[in-house]
Design an enzyme around this catalytic site. Structure first.
Site, short mmCIF file in Angstrom:
data_model
loop_
_atom_site.label_atom_id
_atom_site.label_comp_id
_atom_site.label_asym_id
_atom_site.label_seq_id
_atom_site.Cartn_x
_atom_site.Cartn_y
_atom_site.Cartn_z
N PHE A 74 0.73 -1.86 -0.03
CA PHE A 74 0.19 -0.09 0.30
C PHE A 74 1.49 1.10 -0.33
CE2 PHE A 74 -2.40 -3.24 3.11
CZ PHE A 74 -3.88 -3.40 1.38
N SER A 110 10.43 1.60 1.90
CA SER A 110 8.49 0.44 2.25
C SER A 110 9.22 0.48 4.01
CB SER A 110 9.06 -0.84 2.07
OG SER A 110 8.90 0.06 0.41
N ILE A 121 2.18 -7.83 4.91
CA ILE A 121 1.49 -5.98 4.33
C ILE A 121 3.35 -4.75 4.56
CG2 ILE A 121 0.83 -4.00 4.36
CD1 ILE A 121 -1.32 -6.55 4.35
N GLU A 122 3.12 -4.39 3.10
CA GLU A 122 4.19 -3.68 3.21
C GLU A 122 3.46 -1.80 2.39
OE1 GLU A 122 7.09 -2.20 -0.76
OE2 GLU A 122 6.60 -3.86 -0.63
N ILE A 123 3.90 -0.83 3.60
CA ILE A 123 3.53 0.22 3.24
C ILE A 123 4.80 0.99 2.96
CG2 ILE A 123 2.92 1.72 4.89
CD1 ILE A 123 1.55 -0.10 7.04
#
Length: 135
Positions: A74, A110, A121-123
């Protein structure tokens, strides 16, 4: 040849829909949704993640739908230092990062965390202003 324009929605198989909705809304700031038949989802930026309980799968489904098998990235416009603070305040462990990666539109930085089902979950934040193609 088929020409794909964009992603409309994704489906995640989860162990507990309520717990998944809580994570995606309370930690990642997504909007909760309910579809006909009491099906649940979360929405962000015009996209939807439908949440299917592993114990009540909706057909048709993936060949091997299991919680914790997804890897999603995301993009945020927030400074990653602010994201780290939110994650800490919600007791979400950062697995890796900040690290430099390559996104669809160029260099990103990230953070990696796990949702309650173990999905990675990669932010990410783009390192420079990136002109996102209009659709």
């Amino acid at each position: 040849m088929i020409s794909i324009d964009r992603v409309d929605h994704l489906v995640l198989t989860v162990a507990d829909v309520d717990r998944a909705v809580e994570f995606y809304t309370q930690v990642l700031g997504m909007e909760p949704m309910t579809f006909p038949g009491e099906r649940r989802a979360v929405r962000f930026g015009g996209k939807t993640i439908k949440l299917h309980a592993a114990s009540e799968l909706v057909e048709p489904t993936a060949t091997h739908p299991v919680p914790g098998s997804a890897n999603l990235c995301f993009v945020t416009n927030n400074p990653l230092s602010d994201v780290q603070e939110v994650l800490r305040n919600n007791e979400v462990r950062i697995e890796e990062g900040p690290v430099v990666r390559t996104g669809s539109l160029g260099p990103i930085t990230s953070l990696y965390v796990r949702d309650p089902d173990g999905n990675l979950i990669e932010i990410a934040k783009y390192d420079d202003e990136v002109a996102v193609p209009a659709k």
